[in-house]
Design an enzyme around this catalytic site. Structure first.
Site, PDB file in Angstrom:
ATOM      1  N   ARG A1123     -15.602  -3.793  -7.298  1.00  9.57           N
ATOM      2  CA  ARG A1123     -14.888  -5.055  -7.474  1.00  9.57           C
ATOM      3  C   ARG A1123     -15.340  -6.023  -6.386  1.00  9.57           C
ATOM      4  O   ARG A1123     -15.502  -5.639  -5.227  1.00  9.57           O
ATOM      5  CB  ARG A1123     -13.381  -4.835  -7.406  1.00  9.57           C
ATOM      6  CG  ARG A1123     -12.551  -6.071  -7.715  1.00  9.57           C
ATOM      7  CD  ARG A1123     -11.071  -5.757  -7.618  1.00  9.57           C
ATOM      8  NE  ARG A1123     -10.698  -4.755  -8.607  1.00  9.57           N
ATOM      9  CZ  ARG A1123      -9.677  -3.907  -8.456  1.00  9.57           C
ATOM     10  NH1 ARG A1123      -8.954  -3.929  -7.340  1.00  9.57           N
ATOM     11  NH2 ARG A1123      -9.382  -3.048  -9.403  1.00  9.57           N
ATOM     12  N   ARG A1192      -5.908  -8.146  -0.717  1.00 10.92           N
ATOM     13  CA  ARG A1192      -7.018  -8.114  -1.667  1.00 10.92           C
ATOM     14  C   ARG A1192      -7.416  -9.538  -2.067  1.00 10.92           C
ATOM     15  O   ARG A1192      -7.057 -10.495  -1.398  1.00 10.92           O
ATOM     16  CB  ARG A1192      -6.614  -7.277  -2.881  1.00 10.92           C
ATOM     17  CG  ARG A1192      -6.286  -5.832  -2.504  1.00 10.92           C
ATOM     18  CD  ARG A1192      -6.044  -4.981  -3.722  1.00 10.92           C
ATOM     19  NE  ARG A1192      -5.854  -3.570  -3.377  1.00 10.92           N
ATOM     20  CZ  ARG A1192      -5.760  -2.594  -4.267  1.00 10.92           C
ATOM     21  NH1 ARG A1192      -5.828  -2.851  -5.548  1.00 10.92           N
ATOM     22  NH2 ARG A1192      -5.604  -1.334  -3.873  1.00 10.92           N
ATOM     23  N   LYS A1257      -1.296  -1.672  -0.935  1.00 11.13           N
ATOM     24  CA  LYS A1257      -2.061  -2.886  -1.235  1.00 11.13           C
ATOM     25  C   LYS A1257      -1.182  -4.131  -1.097  1.00 11.13           C
ATOM     26  O   LYS A1257       0.051  -4.064  -1.196  1.00 11.13           O
ATOM     27  CB  LYS A1257      -2.631  -2.794  -2.648  1.00 11.13           C
ATOM     28  CG  LYS A1257      -1.586  -2.575  -3.736  1.00 11.13           C
ATOM     29  CD  LYS A1257      -2.268  -2.257  -5.057  1.00 11.13           C
ATOM     30  CE  LYS A1257      -1.239  -1.862  -6.114  1.00 11.13           C
ATOM     31  NZ  LYS A1257      -1.862  -1.420  -7.363  1.00 11.13           N
ATOM     32  N   LYS A1259      -1.103  -8.452  -2.221  1.00 13.96           N
ATOM     33  CA  LYS A1259      -1.731  -9.437  -3.099  1.00 13.96           C
ATOM     34  C   LYS A1259      -1.145 -10.821  -2.848  1.00 13.96           C
ATOM     35  O   LYS A1259       0.076 -10.982  -2.747  1.00 13.96           O
ATOM     36  CB  LYS A1259      -1.529  -9.046  -4.567  1.00 13.96           C
ATOM     37  CG  LYS A1259      -2.140  -7.698  -4.919  1.00 13.96           C
ATOM     38  CD  LYS A1259      -1.908  -7.335  -6.366  1.00 13.96           C
ATOM     39  CE  LYS A1259      -2.513  -5.974  -6.713  1.00 13.96           C
ATOM     40  NZ  LYS A1259      -2.282  -5.605  -8.121  1.00 13.96           N
ATOM     41  N   CYS A1479      -5.439  -4.408 -19.332  1.00 12.04           N
ATOM     42  CA  CYS A1479      -6.207  -3.783 -18.259  1.00 12.04           C
ATOM     43  C   CYS A1479      -7.328  -2.941 -18.865  1.00 12.04           C
ATOM     44  O   CYS A1479      -7.409  -2.771 -20.078  1.00 12.04           O
ATOM     45  CB  CYS A1479      -5.285  -2.912 -17.398  1.00 12.04           C
ATOM     46  SG  CYS A1479      -4.669  -1.440 -18.246  1.00 12.04           S
ATOM     47  N   CYS A1485     -10.439   4.545 -16.214  1.00  6.66           N
ATOM     48  CA  CYS A1485      -9.328   4.554 -15.261  1.00  6.66           C
ATOM     49  C   CYS A1485      -8.680   5.927 -15.231  1.00  6.66           C
ATOM     50  O   CYS A1485      -8.236   6.443 -16.265  1.00  6.66           O
ATOM     51  CB  CYS A1485      -8.297   3.490 -15.620  1.00  6.66           C
ATOM     52  SG  CYS A1485      -6.870   3.495 -14.522  1.00  6.66           S
ATOM     53  N   CYS A1524      -1.053   2.331 -18.322  1.00 11.53           N
ATOM     54  CA  CYS A1524      -0.110   3.097 -17.517  1.00 11.53           C
ATOM     55  C   CYS A1524       0.902   2.116 -16.935  1.00 11.53           C
ATOM     56  O   CYS A1524       0.735   0.900 -17.066  1.00 11.53           O
ATOM     57  CB  CYS A1524      -0.848   3.863 -16.407  1.00 11.53           C
ATOM     58  SG  CYS A1524      -1.343   2.821 -15.019  1.00 11.53           S
ATOM     59  N   CYS A1528      -1.371  -3.445 -13.822  1.00 14.75           N
ATOM     60  CA  CYS A1528      -2.519  -4.277 -13.436  1.00 14.75           C
ATOM     61  C   CYS A1528      -2.598  -5.572 -14.242  1.00 14.75           C
ATOM     62  O   CYS A1528      -3.048  -6.591 -13.725  1.00 14.75           O
ATOM     63  CB  CYS A1528      -3.816  -3.491 -13.594  1.00 14.75           C
ATOM     64  SG  CYS A1528      -3.974  -2.133 -12.413  1.00 14.75           S
TER      65      CYS A1528
END
Length: 1616
Positions: A1123, A1192, A1257, A1259, A1479, A1485, A1524, A1528
């Site tokens: 990414r 990120r 993470k 964002k 996603c 994934c 899931c 995302c």
């Protein structure tokens, strides 16, 4: 699934071919399905019709060369002449499917003749056989899916007449469902494979040795399982039904297998103790001895193999030989196997005949080979009582009307017409009806009384049934009809066609009756109509057939009236020449005879050529034209024999009426006009003193003469090989101009046919060496089969073809058709330079190819693997000097929990002195080894809908296949602990799925006689500590049962926390560099895999390939996702070109535009990671901190309403990104420096993150009202730009914190949360506030539970006021009251919009952000061309689309033209599709539980139907899907969302805010496609009717009461 349609098998397979092909080549009529059709990928399927008489299926080569997806529809009558093409297809790695209706040459037979299909069984194609009309459609689908997935051509065949022309209810597989099997991505992956290139035989051999071949059998089996899961219709390659301890079993394929199956089922209902069964063969090639022997009961004593074929080459039919070979391989001599023929010449195949077979098997004396319809039968009726039957004679159209009337009442109908009689069955039950002709009909309708079919139909009438006629006049009835009516004591009734068409069986009893005259009973029986001739073949006498008979019959089969055998024509055999004229058997005699014919024909050609040039010859115009055409064809170098013979026939016809002398002369030699296939037949005796024999003369003559030499000497042993005679094949090949083939009918029947045709086509001498070993005078077919297999396998009799005409065309002349060759043949090839390239590459290759000296490499490999497992287990047991009782711990785990628990048990057991070995279940050796275990512990998680985890399925299959007595487990003690979630499938009927695998293991082991150590333990994710709650209760009981102390958990190895991992990593270095250098595996170690995320990459594997690679003993198909960090999603044209090149060079060819406004590349191999990341950095982009526990990529609104604002917020995002970027040098060292820094030579410092970085993470997004396309409320930190409209300057930001999407199914402690408003700050305080927020999360975030570590939980744990005060303290500011703002939606701004300085932006639609070229849409190529001259920017949108930004006015029209050229300006999509986002999910994934990116377009398409019907096409409804619950694609803010829970099952959420300001709420759990549509379509319809003005869909569903409004994250799970 669609509603059932009334179709025949031919139509069913045709519709499947049209849906799953790009080009359908029809060599038979398409009938009602000839209209243009669309395939599942949205393209029109090209359909072309061709004559089967002219080189059938030759048209397919062009399609295969371009990796197109063709299919062919043809009759089995065309197969023999298609054999050369089939061989080529087999090596093409093509997704080709050929649908074959197996014809019978007997007009009155209702069943097929598989003889011609069996003739091509060794062509290398997979063979799939259907036994019902429904199967003809379903297996056609499965064949296409398997062909594409495995790159293997498949021949799908079914009975002509019986299935091809039988009409019945057929459930078609919808195109949307078909896309689940073969998506557009699958199609692209197929097309991406380079077409197979022609190679030398040895390079092909070497390539095959270097790679594991695709397990086609396993792949088809897996597709059948997937088909059952989706459609509910179950198929297996081999399927057994009957008594589990059956002693007598019938093995069959085709429609006859269904007759046998229904007969067995009926008999067993009446007598459950009847030990009979039937094994239905669907997948005939590849054939699996192992699967066959697993399917058939071990108790079987006698097996009858029933086949609708007559093998011309053998006493025994093909399927029988395969069954015999299977038992021979298993060294099972106790089962008696017999061969039966049905169909072919017989009129029908009935349950009574099947019963006769079983009665014969039960007798002490039985026939080894028999014709089924010759056996004595007894009446047997197997139809259910509700089935009604009728026969309509003379009007098939009326029969269809009768059928349609019953179909309208939802009944199952079967209609089959043969010889003018339409046989009808009607049932209220679902499922296939008996595929036999009607007997015991309740009524016969006579509309044509003149045919013999009338008598046969009345014979099939039940005693006392009705015969319906149209009027009172019975004089038209023949005496045969009258006599049969009287014998049946039938009632004659008068009905008209309109009454019959209503389909009511009651009309016959209500109709007016006519008295049957008593005189009809006294009519002569001989008048009753033609008797059906017996189909029993007549015996040929007691003498044995000549040995070479199989090959002679094959010559006759291939060449028919063209065959010319010149020698030994009056001999009983080539081994027994005519004693009166012994010279006639010699090759010299035959050669002389043929040479004379060749010379005579040459003179005739000269004569005709002169005659047509002689104007005084007196030829008529027709004769002149015919002779001229004949000469032209004869002298044409490329003329086919059929062309010549057609021209010859035209000559004979034209000369019949011509009185000229030329005509008389030509007619006197008319036999010479046609092309003959000239053959000499000889024995292996011709191999003696070759140089002095006629063989030498033929070889050196150059004439077009073919020799077939049959060798009967067995060569399976070394002595026999050394004593063999001179090799004619090698002798001939040394001359260079002779076609040579070495064949064996018992190894490859199709190979023999192909060689015979190639020899005939070769213009010069040909030699076909044919192997038919005879061990002794009493040699049986089985002996010959066994000896052939040995000789071919060890290379003593290699199968090959040498065709000099290929060499003249620049191609390799030698084709190896078997696996090994002899040393002398290898030396010849090496000497002739055909072997030199391979020998140069690998000098020792000869040792690998020589037949008798090399051990089997694969067997050796398996032995090494087994020994390694044993050594590893011994090593584990020996560590620590364990001397306690042995314990084997096996686990089945998908997500690692069961594996970790099994490891914990193994570790603790070892510390208690037990001898421990632990492994995944599928790594366990032979299932029979369980009998030698003492203590066994199984720890198994639950996958999907109560399914086995991926690494335990083969073990379970083997265990579940055992029955009591197969294995002795009396000494085995076992314990099972299962992991599951009792609320994962909340519906009451789904409770069975909870911990299903663990329960299955526990029950099966008990059934097999093992002793339970402790009761089944169940771990439940719903318990306070998840599965640990149940484990802590179960574990002490285990140690107690094992007789060891439960000393607690102090012996556990301390778990390495993520924080400790980060600290140990020395600022993200770890041992990544060392791992990258390790070429033994395609993945990284677990810890390095976690650290890699900080560097912008995730390790993945292709989950589509997991099962197949596991079966092949290969590691997973590992690759990496990279990414890119690019604030605001902005890139230059040069950077776009760099990403485009990297995608093609190192990735899978596609660029993914992510939901994080960043580039993503997939499919990068470990060895290319460094090169790819270097390439990205060289373009002045970076991957550092694109993932990991850091801030990120920062998202920014890409198109602002006030154009001048974008540059300001973009600049702000870049400042924040730089400020919060990790400061470690590790990234530069690992990826960019030429020399890597090891150890602690450089000590880094992270001023913001510290050595442990963030708990999870983080964002950040920047939104510019009125557009909330970045979903400000979904992120940890958000800035809402406040703009002064007068100055067009950003004066400050409203700040939000604590948004987040991730959660876990069934765990209410996890939830999505909308961000909270903190207040307003001036623009110049934005950067320092970002640091204050990040460090607050750094210091107060939960570092003990990663599921609770996001900033949203920190805020809810400590309170918003506390967190706000902490941020203010750290930033040295006070938040002001939020400034007013308004969001209108969270969608992208499609189309053209104007920017600053007369520059333009175009937002284009890229579905799910996948930039790749499709056949009908090529954005990747178009964008590459644009980037070469575009002067502006590319901006990625937060919703996965793309903006061509800052297009100068001067380039506007040029840009529009390019967009139009590549269809990138198309925005004519529904509002639903334009606002959909998914996603990636499967296949890459690791967290995905269901499809997302690959499935959402399909689901949107289905919902669009309802949208358009409701008049809402242009209305924007935000729809999102994830594989899931990780979130995302930000699904919990969508108005309509689907979150994957298991393959094909989704939780449905409703009620998100249209502006992205409100969370949605769970509406329904675990819905599959049909259920989703049933739920959502009515809501859409109601929304269209009841919505208020301007009311978004998300608001409506709350007002209508479908869901409650969600206020905060903590009430997300509150459904009351």
């Amino acid at each position: 699934m669609s509603s059932p349609r009334f179709l025949d098998g031919q139509a069913g397979s045709t519709l499947a071919a049209q849906a799953l092909s790009e080009h359908v080549y029809a060599y038979r009529s398409l009938g009602a399905h000839a209209a243009p059709a669309q395939n599942i990928w949205g393209n029109t399927t090209v359909q072309s019709s061709h004559s089967p008489a002219h080189d059938p299926i030759s048209h397919l080569h062009d399609a295969l060369a371009t990796r197109s997806l063709p299919s062919a529809l043809l009759s089995s009558n065309a197969l023999i002449s298609a054999i050369p093409h089939l061989f080529k297809f087999a090596g093409s790695q093509a997704g080709l499917v050929i649908h074959v209706s197996a014809e019978s040459d007997k007009n009155d037979s209702s069943f097929a003749d598989f003889s011609k299909v069996m003739a091509v069984r060794q062509s290398g194609l997979a063979l799939l056989s259907s036994s019902t009309v429904q199967e003809a459609h379903d297996l056609a689908v499965i064949a296409h899916v398997a062909a594409i997935k495995t790159n293997t051509p498949i021949l799908h065949f079914f009975d002509s007449k019986r299935l091809s022309h039988e009409y019945t209810n057929v459930d078609l597989v919808d195109q949307e469902v078909l896309l689940k099997f073969v998506s557009k991505e699958d199609l692209e992956a197929y097309k991406a494979i380079e077409p197979a290139q022609a190679q030398t035989a040895y390079l092909q051999y070497k390539a095959a040795a270097d790679k594991t071949p695709v397990n086609v059998y396993a792949a088809i089996q897996e597709i059948m399982v997937q088909f059952a899961t989706i459609t509910g219709r179950h198929y297996l390659p081999l399927e057994y039904s009957g008594h589990p301890e059956a002693e007598h079993v019938v093995v069959a394929m085709g429609a006859g297998a269904t007759v046998a199956e229904q007969t067995v089922n009926h008999v067993r209902i009446a007598n459950p103790d009847a030990k009979i069964g039937v094994l239905k063969v669907r997948l005939y090639r590849p054939w699996s001895d192992t699967d066959f022997l697993e399917m058939i009961p071990n108790s079987v004593k006698r097996v009858a193999v029933l086949e609708p074929s007559q093998d011309y080459t053998s006493t025994w039919n093909p399927l029988f030989l395969d069954v015999v070979a299977a038992y021979q391989t298993a060294q099972d001599e106790d089962v008696e196997i017999v061969s039966g023929q049905y169909g072919v010449e017989a009129r029908d195949f009935t349950p009574a005949m099947v019963d006769a077979v079983f009665r014969m098997l039960a007798q002490s004396e039985f026939q080894r080979r028999f014709v089924v319809d010759a056996l004595p039968t007894q009446a047997l009726h197997v139809l259910p009582s509700d089935v009604k039957q009728a026969i309509i004679v003379g009007d098939e159209k009326l029969a269809h009307s009768f059928a349609q009337a019953n179909l309208a009442q939802n009944k199952t109908v079967q209609l089959y017409t043969v010889n003018g009689a339409s046989h009808l069955r009607v049932s209220s039950r679902k499922g296939a009806l008996l595929p036999s002709l009607v007997s015991e009909a309740s009524a016969v309708v006579l509309l044509d009384v003149t045919t013999g079919a009338a008598v046969d139909a009345i014979r099939s009438l039940a005693q006392g049934g009705f015969v319906a006629v149209q009027n009172d006049n019975l004089d038209g009835l023949s005496n045969g009809v009258k006599k049969t009516i009287a014998d049946k004591q039938a009632t004659i009734v008068v009905v008209d066609a309109q009454q019959v068409a209503k389909g009511d069986f009651g009309i016959f009893s209500q109709a007016r009756k006519i008295q049957v005259p008593s005189s009809w009973t006294s009519l002569e029986a001989s008048s009753a109509g033609a008797q059906v001739a017996s189909s029993t073949p007549q015996a040929n006498g007691t003498g044995k057939l000549p040995v070479e008979t199989p090959y002679i019959k094959m010559l006759d089969q291939v060449f028919a009236d063209r065959l010319e055998i010149a020698n030994a024509v009056n001999s009983a055999s080539i081994w027994a020449p005519d004693t009166t004229k012994p010279e006639t058997a010699s090759p010299e005699y035959g050669y002389g005879k043929l040479l004379s014919k060749i010379q005579q024909r040459a003179r005739l050609i000269d004569f005709v050529e002169k005659a047509v040039k002689d104007t005084s010859a007196g030829l008529s115009a027709d004769a002149y034209k015919a002779l001229s055409q004949w000469v032209l064809v004869v002298k044409s170098a490329g003329a086919q024999s059929k062309q010549v013979n057609d021209a010859a026939s035209a000559v004979v016809a034209a000369l019949q009426s011509d009185a000229s002398a030329v005509a008389k002369e030509v007619l006197a030699q008319k036999d010479l006009l046609s092309v003959k296939s000239n053959w000499l037949i000889g024995s292996d005796a011709w191999a003696r003193d070759i140089g002095q024999s006629g063989v030498h003369h033929v070889i050196t003559s150059g004439e077009n003469v073919n020799m077939l030499i049959v060798d009967t000497i067995p060569y399976s042993t070394k002595v026999e090989r050394e004593q063999r005679k001179k090799d004619i094949g090698l002798y001939a090949m040394n001359f260079g101009s002779v076609y040579v083939a070495s064949v064996a009918v018992y190894s490859s029947y199709t190979g023999v046919l192909n060689a015979l045709m190639e020899a005939d086509a070769y213009q010069g001498p040909s030699i076909v060496l044919a192997f038919l070993p005879q061990l002794n005078a009493d040699n049986s077919a089985v002996d010959t089969l066994k000896e052939t297999k040995i000789s071919v396998d060890n290379g003593a009799w290699p199968l090959y073809r040498w065709n000099p005409s290929l060499e003249a065309a620049g191609k390799e002349p030698f084709t190896l058709d078997s696996q090994r060759i002899k040393k002398d043949l290898e030396k010849f090839l090496e000497r002739e330079n055909h072997f030199s390239q391979l020998v140069a590459q690998q000098p020792d290759i000869s040792k690998l190819l020589v037949s008798s000296l090399e051990s089997d490499v694969k067997k050796r490999h398996e032995e090494l693997k087994r020994k390694a497992r044993e050594d590893y287990a011994n090593l584990l047991a020996g560590l620590g000097g364990a001397n306690g009782p042995p314990l084997t711990v096996l686990f089945g785990s998908d997500n690692g929990n069961a594996e970790a628990l099994a490891k914990k048990i193994a570790t603790r057991a070892k510390s208690r002195g037990l001898q421990v070995k632990w492994m995944a279940m599928d790594d366990y050796g032979d299932i029979q080894d369980l009998a030698g275990e003492t203590n066994l512990v199984i720890v198994c998680s639950t996958a999907g809908q109560g399914e086995m985890p991926g690494n335990s399925r083969e073990f379970w299959k083997a265990l579940n296949g055992l029955v009591v007595g197969d294995i002795n487990l009396a000494e085995l003690r076992y314990a099972v602990f299962g992991l599951g979630d009792s609320h994962y499938w909340p519906r009451e009927e789904d409770a069975v799925f909870y911990n299903r695998p663990g329960k299955q293991f526990d029950t099966k082991l008990e059934t097999l006689g093992a002793v339970r150590l402790v009761e089944l333990g169940l771990g439940d994710d719903q318990d306070a500590d998840g599965f640990e709650t149940g484990f802590q209760t179960w574990q002490p009981e285990l140690w107690k049962a094992l007789g060891v102390k439960d000393v607690g958990a102090e012996d556990d190895v301390p778990k390495l926390t993520d924080d400790q991992m980060k600290i140990n990593s020395n600022y993200l270095r770890g041992t990544i560099a060392e791992d990258l250098a390790d070429e033994s595996t395609g993945c990284l170690q677990e810890i390095n895999g976690k650290l890699l995320k900080f560097h912008g990459s995730y390790g993945q594997d292709d989950r589509d390939l997991r099962e197949e690679r596991k079966k092949q003993g290969l590691e997973k198909a590992y690759s990496f996702m990279i990414r890119v960090r690019m604030p605001g999603g902005v890139s230059t044209p040069a950077q776009w070109l760099a990403m485009d090149e990297l995608a093609d060079t190192y990735a899978n060819g596609a660029i993914k535009l992510t939901t994080r406004q960043a580039f993503q590349l997939h499919g990068i191999l470990k060895r290319n990671l460094r090169s790819t990341i270097r390439g990205i950095n060289h373009s002045l982009l970076s991957t550092l901190a694109a993932c990991g526990d850091v801030n990120r990529n920062i998202m920014v609104t890409p198109i602002t309403e006030i154009p001048e604002v974008h540059a300001q917020v973009q600049e702000f995002s870049e400042k924040v990104m730089v400020h919060l970027a990790p400061q470690t040098n590790a990234y530069h060292e690992i990826w960019l420096a030429d020399e890597l820094v090891a150890g602690h030579a450089v000590q880094d410092y992270e001023p913001i993150y510290g050595p442990t970085y963030l708990p999870r993470k983080f964002k950040i997004v920047i939104a510019v009202p009125p557009n909330n396309d970045v979903d400000i409320y979904a992120h940890d930190l958000g800035y809402i730009a406040i703009v002064d409209p007068a100055t067009k300057k950003v004066i400050g930001y409203n700040v939000t914190i604590g948004g987040g999407m991730g959660m876990t199914h069934g765990n209410k402690k996890t939830y999505p949360r909308p961000a909270s408003m903190l207040g307003y700050i001036p623009a110049d305080k934005g950067v320092i506030v970002s640091e204050a927020v990040v460090t607050t999360q750094r210091d107060y975030g939960d570092r003990t539970n990663r599921k609770h570590a996001r900033f949203k939980y920190t805020i809810d744990d400590h309170g918003l006021d506390f967190i706000k005060a902490e941020i203010e303290k750290r930033a040295g500011i006070k938040f002001e009251e939020p400034r007013p703002f308004e969001f209108k939606d969270n969608a992208d701004r499609y189309g053209w919009s104007k920017g600053v300085d007369d520059k333009w932006h175009f937002c284009m639609f890229i579905e799910n952000g996948k930039v790749k070229d499709w056949p009908d849409f090529q954005p990747k190529t178009g964008l590459r061309e644009l980037a070469k001259w575009h002067k502006g920017e590319f901006r990625l949108s937060p919703n996965q689309h793309l903006i061509i930004a800052n297009v100068p006015e001067a380039d506007l029209e040029k840009t529009k033209a390019l967009l139009a050229k590549y269809k990138m300006d198309n925005l004519a999509f529904s509002g639903l599709r334009l606002n959909a986002m998914a996603c990636v999910a499967l296949p890459t994934c690791g967290l995905a539980m269901a499809e997302s990116e690959r499935y959402l377009p399909t689901l949107v398409g289905l919902l669009e139907q309802a949208i358009e019907e409701a008049g809402l096409r242009e209305d924007a409804i935000t729809i999102r899907m994830t594989g899931c619950p990780n979130g995302c694609a930000r699904p919990y803010l969508a108005e309509l969302a689907f979150v994957g829970k298991a393959p094909g099952a989704y939780n449905v959420y409703l009620g998100g805010g249209h502006k992205g300001e409100r969370l949605n709420k769970l509406y329904k759990e675990s819905l599959r496609e049909e259920e989703i549509l049933n739920e959502i379509k009515p809501i859409i319809k109601r929304y269209a009717l009841e919505r208020q003005a301007g009311e978004p869909f998300g608001d409506f569903v709350i007002r209508a009461g479908y869901v409650k409004k969600t206020i905060t994250g903590t009430d997300f799970h509150d459904l009351s």
